[in-house]
Write an enzyme that holds these catalytic residues in place. Structure first.
Site, PDB file in Angstrom:
ATOM      1  N   LYS A  22       0.843  -1.204   0.000  1.00 19.02           N
ATOM      2  CA  LYS A  22       0.000   0.000   0.000  1.00 19.02           C
ATOM      3  C   LYS A  22       0.874   1.248   0.000  1.00 19.02           C
ATOM      4  O   LYS A  22       0.648   2.183  -0.771  1.00 19.02           O
ATOM      5  CB  LYS A  22      -0.883   0.010   1.246  1.00 19.02           C
ATOM      6  CG  LYS A  22      -1.565   1.341   1.523  1.00 19.02           C
ATOM      7  CD  LYS A  22      -2.428   1.327   2.768  1.00 19.02           C
ATOM      8  CE  LYS A  22      -1.693   1.592   4.026  1.00 19.02           C
ATOM      9  NZ  LYS A  22      -1.383   2.998   4.342  1.00 19.02           N
ATOM     10  N   ASN A  23       1.912   1.250   0.847  1.00 23.14           N
ATOM     11  CA  ASN A  23       2.705   2.468   1.041  1.00 23.14           C
ATOM     12  C   ASN A  23       3.738   2.705  -0.046  1.00 23.14           C
ATOM     13  O   ASN A  23       4.500   3.666   0.019  1.00 23.14           O
ATOM     14  CB  ASN A  23       3.349   2.467   2.436  1.00 23.14           C
ATOM     15  CG  ASN A  23       2.295   2.648   3.517  1.00 23.14           C
ATOM     16  OD1 ASN A  23       1.139   2.989   3.223  1.00 23.14           O
ATOM     17  ND2 ASN A  23       2.650   2.368   4.756  1.00 23.14           N
ATOM     18  N   CYS A 117      -5.025  12.543  12.867  1.00 26.12           N
ATOM     19  CA  CYS A 117      -5.643  11.212  12.801  1.00 26.12           C
ATOM     20  C   CYS A 117      -5.435  10.551  14.163  1.00 26.12           C
ATOM     21  O   CYS A 117      -4.784  11.086  15.047  1.00 26.12           O
ATOM     22  CB  CYS A 117      -5.042  10.400  11.665  1.00 26.12           C
ATOM     23  SG  CYS A 117      -3.501   9.628  12.073  1.00 26.12           S
ATOM     24  N   ARG A 122       0.428  14.455  13.127  1.00 27.93           N
ATOM     25  CA  ARG A 122       0.922  14.195  11.775  1.00 27.93           C
ATOM     26  C   ARG A 122       0.956  15.456  10.910  1.00 27.93           C
ATOM     27  O   ARG A 122       0.287  15.594   9.897  1.00 27.93           O
ATOM     28  CB  ARG A 122       0.082  13.091  11.133  1.00 27.93           C
ATOM     29  CG  ARG A 122       0.157  11.831  11.976  1.00 27.93           C
ATOM     30  CD  ARG A 122      -0.468  10.650  11.371  1.00 27.93           C
ATOM     31  NE  ARG A 122       0.332  10.144  10.264  1.00 27.93           N
ATOM     32  CZ  ARG A 122      -0.077   9.147   9.502  1.00 27.93           C
ATOM     33  NH1 ARG A 122      -1.265   8.629   9.697  1.00 27.93           N
ATOM     34  NH2 ARG A 122       0.677   8.718   8.508  1.00 27.93           N
ATOM     35  N   ASP A 306       4.509   0.391  12.141  1.00 29.01           N
ATOM     36  CA  ASP A 306       3.282  -0.241  11.623  1.00 29.01           C
ATOM     37  C   ASP A 306       3.133  -1.680  12.096  1.00 29.01           C
ATOM     38  O   ASP A 306       2.117  -2.317  11.813  1.00 29.01           O
ATOM     39  CB  ASP A 306       3.265  -0.210  10.089  1.00 29.01           C
ATOM     40  CG  ASP A 306       3.113   1.205   9.579  1.00 29.01           C
ATOM     41  OD1 ASP A 306       3.339   1.443   8.384  1.00 29.01           O
ATOM     42  OD2 ASP A 306       2.794   2.095  10.388  1.00 29.01           O
ATOM     43  N   ARG A 398      -8.674  -0.318   4.449  1.00 28.62           N
ATOM     44  CA  ARG A 398      -7.769   0.653   3.823  1.00 28.62           C
ATOM     45  C   ARG A 398      -6.418   0.025   3.510  1.00 28.62           C
ATOM     46  O   ARG A 398      -5.713   0.473   2.616  1.00 28.62           O
ATOM     47  CB  ARG A 398      -7.557   1.839   4.764  1.00 28.62           C
ATOM     48  CG  ARG A 398      -8.803   2.663   5.010  1.00 28.62           C
ATOM     49  CD  ARG A 398      -8.480   3.888   5.797  1.00 28.62           C
ATOM     50  NE  ARG A 398      -7.322   4.556   5.214  1.00 28.62           N
ATOM     51  CZ  ARG A 398      -6.633   5.505   5.855  1.00 28.62           C
ATOM     52  NH1 ARG A 398      -6.972   5.862   7.071  1.00 28.62           N
ATOM     53  NH2 ARG A 398      -5.606   6.086   5.284  1.00 28.62           N
TER      54      ARG A 398
HETATM   55  C1  EPZ Z   1       4.235   6.795   6.462  1.00 24.53           C
HETATM   56  O1  EPZ Z   1       3.458   7.822   7.041  1.00 24.53           O
HETATM   57  C2  EPZ Z   1       3.307   5.620   6.280  1.00 24.53           C
HETATM   58  N1  EPZ Z   1       2.225   5.985   5.372  1.00 24.53           N
HETATM   59  C3  EPZ Z   1       2.747   5.201   7.652  1.00 24.53           C
HETATM   60  O2  EPZ Z   1       1.943   4.055   7.446  1.00 24.53           O
HETATM   61  C4  EPZ Z   1       3.915   4.834   8.561  1.00 24.53           C
HETATM   62  O3  EPZ Z   1       3.414   4.506   9.840  1.00 24.53           O
HETATM   63  C5  EPZ Z   1       4.883   6.021   8.655  1.00 24.53           C
HETATM   64  O4  EPZ Z   1       5.306   6.425   7.330  1.00 24.53           O
HETATM   65  C6  EPZ Z   1       6.123   5.692   9.466  1.00 24.53           C
HETATM   66  O5  EPZ Z   1       6.766   4.593   8.907  1.00 24.53           O
HETATM   67  C7  EPZ Z   1       2.474   6.013   4.049  1.00 24.53           C
HETATM   68  O6  EPZ Z   1       3.575   5.757   3.595  1.00 24.53           O
HETATM   69  C8  EPZ Z   1       1.320   6.362   3.148  1.00 24.53           C
HETATM   70  P1  EPZ Z   1       6.233  10.023   8.686  1.00 24.53           P
HETATM   71  P2  EPZ Z   1       4.046   9.318   7.121  1.00 24.53           P
HETATM   72  O7  EPZ Z   1       6.159  11.323   7.971  1.00 24.53           O
HETATM   73  O8  EPZ Z   1       4.970   9.559   6.006  1.00 24.53           O
HETATM   74  C9  EPZ Z   1       6.457  13.430  11.907  1.00 24.53           C
HETATM   75  C10 EPZ Z   1       0.096   2.684   7.751  1.00 24.53           C
HETATM   76  O9  EPZ Z   1      -0.392   2.156   8.749  1.00 24.53           O
HETATM   77  N2  EPZ Z   1       6.326  14.400  10.799  1.00 24.53           N
HETATM   78  O10 EPZ Z   1       7.342   9.085   8.373  1.00 24.53           O
HETATM   79  O11 EPZ Z   1       2.905  10.246   7.309  1.00 24.53           O
HETATM   80  C11 EPZ Z   1       5.221  12.582  12.117  1.00 24.53           C
HETATM   81  O12 EPZ Z   1       4.274  13.259  12.912  1.00 24.53           O
HETATM   82  C12 EPZ Z   1       0.546   4.120   7.810  1.00 24.53           C
HETATM   83  O13 EPZ Z   1       0.271   2.122   6.639  1.00 24.53           O
HETATM   84  C13 EPZ Z   1       6.380  15.765  11.073  1.00 24.53           C
HETATM   85  O14 EPZ Z   1       6.532  16.165  12.223  1.00 24.53           O
HETATM   86  O15 EPZ Z   1       4.876   9.252   8.453  1.00 24.53           O
HETATM   87  C14 EPZ Z   1       5.781  11.358  12.789  1.00 24.53           C
HETATM   88  O16 EPZ Z   1       5.899  11.596  14.178  1.00 24.53           O
HETATM   89  C15 EPZ Z   1       0.291   4.726   9.176  1.00 24.53           C
HETATM   90  N3  EPZ Z   1       6.266  16.646  10.051  1.00 24.53           N
HETATM   91  C16 EPZ Z   1       7.165  11.206  12.164  1.00 24.53           C
HETATM   92  O17 EPZ Z   1       7.455  12.473  11.553  1.00 24.53           O
HETATM   93  C17 EPZ Z   1       6.096  16.237   8.745  1.00 24.53           C
HETATM   94  O18 EPZ Z   1       6.001  17.100   7.837  1.00 24.53           O
HETATM   95  C18 EPZ Z   1       7.254  10.135  11.086  1.00 24.53           C
HETATM   96  O19 EPZ Z   1       6.143  10.321  10.256  1.00 24.53           O
HETATM   97  C19 EPZ Z   1       6.028  14.852   8.484  1.00 24.53           C
HETATM   98  C20 EPZ Z   1       6.166  13.959   9.527  1.00 24.53           C
END
Ligand code: EPZ
Length: 423
Positions: A22-23, A117, A122, A306, A398
């Protein structure tokens, strides 16, 4: 609204086929916005988030042709607008991934700010700061990101937090920028590498994807390509943990053990016998109860966040005490309250859960709160005595293709019914 009814007690034993990730599918569908010729994507998982992304592109006037094997051909030559509306973005935060490609190819994008969420605030500040560093004019008005750029320019960008989709968004944006972009402290997830592989097939010049420093040399245009989505390592690991918690045997095919080294090591520590091949992984618990294992989530190649909820179930019924530390998201313990309803012994201290394994859980009605929490409740139902009714399972659809059919193939007693109690 549907719900799942899981009747516990069956030891899983069987073989399933793993779907595309998915990702990886979501950012790669967004990446097609960069191509001036049609892009065909194979091994696309049949998931609600994929359908949402296809609807998002369709509303922009893009044509998507899906064949009988769910391969998708995307032709962006008919694009009419550069708009990602709130009513779609609110259902899928990953819609933010169209921002970089739209801005880089068309110089304009109107993307709704994703809301929060269940698992955390996020924010998307890292995405926006990176695009500003590349010369974009970014404003937020009435809940929408309004982004404009004559032509993005290459920049050196250090991600203050390792962010998967920010890495992907900025990497995609940089492919058509003038000059070279270096992304430091980049996410190393296999899905990031898969996006880069697809972009390179389209003619992008990218090196270092999969490492923490990615270099992108901007080109004038990107063309068509055919790309096969990488297997879903989280789906794979979820079914392996299902085998582990039931003391059973599960063989996952069409996957890749190299994507899951830390997870496989942890399952062996829990007492599983793991064997692997080029594109398959087999877990055999031999009827044994899992041993408790400590979990500390972090960006790849560490334990994926995850998989945190799924390992929480293993520890809930394991022999011994364990600690689970969630270091990526600030609120990813929503499943704990539900697991307590099933008789588990878990105490929360900030971002740490202390778990005392119990010999068995009791079935009860529970509610899914987010994608991976809903998978964890299904796993708990597999080992709980009696029936576990799981509501709000739109979360699970999803991210898991045909979860009840795949678990039935493994011998689970699980069925999807209409949830008459749902409003
Ligand atoms: C991706 O989300 C995945 N989703 C998530 O999978 C996964 O849990 C996550 O990466 C971590 O591996 C997709 O790829 C579509 P991050 P993402 O940006 O990119 C902070 C699932 O269950 N952050 O790596 O949104 C954020 O709050 C989903 O399949 C900021 O502060 O996660 C978090 O604490 C859930 N500012 C950390 O970084 C930003 O601009 C890592 O989040 C972006 C992120």
């Amino acid at each position: 609204m549907d719900k799942l009814i899981v009747t516990g007690g069956n030891r899983l034993d069987g073989e399933i086929r793993i779907s595309g990730a998915k990702n990886a599918a979501l950012p790669i569908l967004a990446a097609t916005l960069l191509a001036q010729e049609p892009v065909t994507i194979c091994n696309v998982p049949h998931l609600h988030d994929v359908t949402t992304t296809m609807e998002l592109l369709g509303r922009m006037g893009i044509s998507l042709v899906v064949d009988e094997r769910l391969n998708i051909e995307v032709d962006t030559s008919t694009i009419k607008n550069f708009y990602a509306p709130y009513e779609l973005v609110k259902t899928m935060r990953a819609s933010i991934l169209v921002l970089g490609p739209l801005l880089s190819r068309f110089g304009e994008a109107h993307v709704s700010m994703p809301g929060g969420c269940a698992i955390g605030q996020r924010p998307v500040n890292i995405h926006l700061d990176g695009l500003k560093a590349m010369g974009a004019d970014i404003r937020v008005e009435n809940g929408y990101i309004i982004a404009r750029a004559e032509r993005l320019k290459g920049a050196k960008i250090f991600l203050e937090i390792v962010s998967v989709t920010a890495t992907e968004n900025l990497m995609m944006a940089a492919t058509l920028a003038r000059g070279t972009t270096v992304i430091e402290n980049a996410a190393r997830e296999p899905e990031v590498e898969d996006v880069a592989k697809c972009l390179i097939a389209m003619g992008a010049k990218i090196t270092g994807a999969g490492s923490s420093t990615i270099t992108i040399e901007g080109v004038e245009k990107l063309g068509g390509a055919v790309h096969r989505i990488v297997p879903d390592r989280i789906e794979t690991a979820t079914y392996l943990v299902a085998g582990a918690v039931t003391g059973g045997r599960v063989k996952a095919r069409d996957t890749d053990p190299k994507l899951l080294e830390v997870v496989l090591q942890k399952l062996e520590e829990a007492g599983a016998e793991i064997s692997t091949g080029e594109d398959w992984i087999e877990l055999d618990m031999g009827g044994r109860r899992p041993k408790a294992v400590n979990i500390h989530t972090a960006p790849y190649p560490a334990m994926p966040t995850d998989m945190q909820a799924q390992f929480m179930v293993l520890n809930a019924v394991a022999d011994g005490a364990s600690r689970v530390v969630e270091s990526v998201f600030e609120n990813r313990f929503m499943h704990v309250q539900e697991l307590l309803r099933l008789g588990s012994e878990i105490e929360l201290e900030g971002n740490t859960a202390l778990i005392n394994g119990v010999p068995g859980l009791q079935g009860a009605p529970v509610m899914a709160t987010d994608l991976r929490a809903s998978a964890c409740l299904v796993l708990a139902g597999l080992v709980a005595r009696g029936e576990t009714h799981i509501s709000r399972i739109y979360h699970i659809d999803r991210g898991y293709e045909c979860i009840e059919e795949k678990l039935q193939l493994l011998g689970a007693n699980i069925k999807r019914v209409l949830d008459r109690s749902a409003v």
